[in-house]
Design a protein around this motif. Structure first.
Motif, PDB file in Angstrom:
ATOM      1  N   ILE A 187      24.754  45.998  19.531  1.00 11.68           N
ATOM      2  CA  ILE A 187      26.136  46.429  19.708  1.00 11.68           C
ATOM      3  C   ILE A 187      26.703  47.020  18.423  1.00 11.68           C
ATOM      4  O   ILE A 187      27.287  48.119  18.424  1.00 11.68           O
ATOM      5  CB  ILE A 187      27.017  45.251  20.179  1.00 11.68           C
ATOM      6  CG1 ILE A 187      26.637  44.846  21.602  1.00 11.68           C
ATOM      7  CG2 ILE A 187      28.492  45.625  20.103  1.00 11.68           C
ATOM      8  CD1 ILE A 187      26.848  45.928  22.642  1.00 11.68           C
ATOM      9  N   GLU A 188      26.559  46.313  17.306  1.00  8.93           N
ATOM     10  CA  GLU A 188      27.206  46.725  16.074  1.00  8.93           C
ATOM     11  C   GLU A 188      26.545  47.929  15.404  1.00  8.93           C
ATOM     12  O   GLU A 188      27.231  48.769  14.830  1.00  8.93           O
ATOM     13  CB  GLU A 188      27.267  45.548  15.100  1.00  8.93           C
ATOM     14  CG  GLU A 188      28.168  44.410  15.594  1.00  8.93           C
ATOM     15  CD  GLU A 188      28.261  43.264  14.603  1.00  8.93           C
ATOM     16  OE1 GLU A 188      27.473  43.254  13.630  1.00  8.93           O
ATOM     17  OE2 GLU A 188      29.126  42.380  14.795  1.00  8.93           O
ATOM     18  N   GLU A 189      25.224  48.019  15.488  1.00  3.98           N
ATOM     19  CA  GLU A 189      24.515  49.076  14.773  1.00  3.98           C
ATOM     20  C   GLU A 189      24.096  50.246  15.663  1.00  3.98           C
ATOM     21  O   GLU A 189      24.285  51.404  15.300  1.00  3.98           O
ATOM     22  CB  GLU A 189      23.280  48.493  14.061  1.00  3.98           C
ATOM     23  CG  GLU A 189      23.593  47.372  13.089  1.00  3.98           C
ATOM     24  CD  GLU A 189      24.506  47.809  11.963  1.00  3.98           C
ATOM     25  OE1 GLU A 189      24.455  48.996  11.584  1.00  3.98           O
ATOM     26  OE2 GLU A 189      25.281  46.971  11.462  1.00  3.98           O
ATOM     27  N   LEU A 190      23.541  49.949  16.848  1.00  4.19           N
ATOM     28  CA  LEU A 190      23.046  51.033  17.689  1.00  4.19           C
ATOM     29  C   LEU A 190      24.148  51.675  18.526  1.00  4.19           C
ATOM     30  O   LEU A 190      24.226  52.903  18.635  1.00  4.19           O
ATOM     31  CB  LEU A 190      21.930  50.527  18.622  1.00  4.19           C
ATOM     32  CG  LEU A 190      20.505  50.577  18.046  1.00  4.19           C
ATOM     33  CD1 LEU A 190      20.403  49.736  16.791  1.00  4.19           C
ATOM     34  CD2 LEU A 190      19.496  50.124  19.084  1.00  4.19           C
ATOM     35  N   VAL A 191      25.023  50.850  19.101  1.00  2.00           N
ATOM     36  CA  VAL A 191      26.076  51.394  19.949  1.00  2.00           C
ATOM     37  C   VAL A 191      27.256  51.871  19.095  1.00  2.00           C
ATOM     38  O   VAL A 191      27.590  53.059  19.075  1.00  2.00           O
ATOM     39  CB  VAL A 191      26.553  50.360  20.989  1.00  2.00           C
ATOM     40  CG1 VAL A 191      27.689  50.936  21.833  1.00  2.00           C
ATOM     41  CG2 VAL A 191      25.390  49.956  21.902  1.00  2.00           C
ATOM     42  N   LEU A 192      27.901  50.956  18.391  1.00  5.53           N
ATOM     43  CA  LEU A 192      29.073  51.319  17.602  1.00  5.53           C
ATOM     44  C   LEU A 192      28.706  52.073  16.320  1.00  5.53           C
ATOM     45  O   LEU A 192      29.408  53.003  15.916  1.00  5.53           O
ATOM     46  CB  LEU A 192      29.875  50.056  17.252  1.00  5.53           C
ATOM     47  CG  LEU A 192      30.498  49.314  18.435  1.00  5.53           C
ATOM     48  CD1 LEU A 192      31.158  48.011  17.970  1.00  5.53           C
ATOM     49  CD2 LEU A 192      31.526  50.194  19.154  1.00  5.53           C
ATOM     50  N   GLY A 193      27.618  51.672  15.684  1.00 12.11           N
ATOM     51  CA  GLY A 193      27.203  52.322  14.441  1.00 12.11           C
ATOM     52  C   GLY A 193      26.425  53.605  14.650  1.00 12.11           C
ATOM     53  O   GLY A 193      26.147  54.329  13.688  1.00 12.11           O
TER      54      GLY A 193
END
Length: 322
Positions: A187-193
């Motif tokens: 979530i934090e790196e691939l989607v949002l980041g």
């Protein structure tokens, strides 16, 4: 790592963004979906009406999403959209990835219906105007969880990237990375980041490395178009209410009563079934409790149009976040 003060400030900013969105779309956010099981056609009509209304709000060229919704060169994903014929009538269904497409493929097979992906249509083969245009969706937040469980927790990535299938040695190079992507990292790196950043041109090349994997969390409006006059669906189906939606749509397609629609759940090669063969909604509390409310707000902002188009609320997932 952000400070406590910085995190609190970010949360306030995101809350203000949500407040602005609520003000901007207050005429539709207050609407409740029609749920009359007696006149279920009214339910389906209401969904389409809402979708078209949200699209109309973005016809203004000053709207931030206008260009993406109305002027993309490739208006829909031809590898998730199927053209099929029943009783000499042509129909099209667009399924978002991890939104129930496998069940439709099995249904077509069980009922001897030839369905052709638009990407596989020969010149002139799928050019006749469809009688019905259908789109099937699920809650954007739950779909993200389903995507992570399939691709990374259970190893589904192995069979989805053409590069890995054709070059096993390349797969080995990515093994340690893909096999250790946690839910929070996803979530934090691939989607949002946007660690898997691809240009729009690269995203059109399904054969490109990592492209098909990234399409699994592409927004619904990006996958199925939805706002163009030649793409707007006649029916919106939801995985949460398929037991009611399917009989209604089969009736529209002149199917006899009693035809069964399969409930298929796909998994990956690494699945050890420690969580059993249970649907993703069973694990919402378990995994969303690992995300902060700030993160859930950021997800809502990223998939805001999907939420608005299909009348989904992020509140449940906000409440679960820490």
């Amino acid at each position: 790592m952000p400070t406590h003060r910085g995190t609190k400030l970010l949360l306030i900013v995101l809350a203000l963004i949500v407040l602005i969105c609520v003000t901007e779309y207050q005429d539709i956010l207050g609407q409740d979906e029609v749920t009359d099981p007696v006149d279920y056609k009214a339910v389906l009509d209401w969904r389409v009406s809402r979708l078209r209304h949200v699209c109309s709000l973005h016809k203004n060229q000053m709207a931030a999403e206008h260009s993406s919704l109305y002027h993309r060169q490739q208006k829909l994903n031809k590898c998730t959209t199927s053209y099929f014929t029943i009783d000499s009538r042509n129909h099209i269904i667009c399924n978002v990835l991890k939104g129930g497409s496998t069940s439709w493929n099995v249904f077509f097979g069980e009922n001897n219906i030839t369905a052709t992906l638009l990407a596989d249509c020969k010149p002139g083969e799928c050019s006749r105007t469809p009688k019905l245009r259908i789109v099937q969706v699920r809650h954007p937040m739950e779909r993200l969880l389903s995507t992570w469980r399939h691709l990374f927790k259970n190893g589904g990535w192995r069979s989805l990237d053409h590069t890995f299938r054709n070059f096993p040695q390349v797969q080995k190079q990515f093994e340690s990375f893909y096999s250790n992507i946690s839910w929070v990292y996803f979530i934090e790196e691939l989607v949002l980041g946007d660690q898997f950043h691809k240009t729009e041109e690269q995203l059109e090349d399904i054969e490109g490395g990592g492209v098909w994997i990234k399409h699994h969390w592409a927004p619904y409006w990006y996958t199925c178009g939805l706002c163009g006059p030649d793409l707007a669906p006649d029916f919106v189906l939801k995985t949460e209410t398929l037991h009611l939606d399917i009989p209604a749509i089969l009736k529209e397609m002149n199917f006899p009563e009693g035809v069964q629609f399969p409930d298929i759940r796909t998994t990956g090669l690494d699945d050890n079934f420690e969580e059993g063969n249970n649907p993703t909604d069973v694990f919402v509390d378990k995994y969303f409790s690992r995300l902060s409310k700030t993160t859930v707000l950021q997800l809502y902002d990223m998939y805001r149009i999907d939420h608005l188009m299909f009348n989904y609320s992020p509140q449940k997932y906000m409440d679960i976040g820490y």
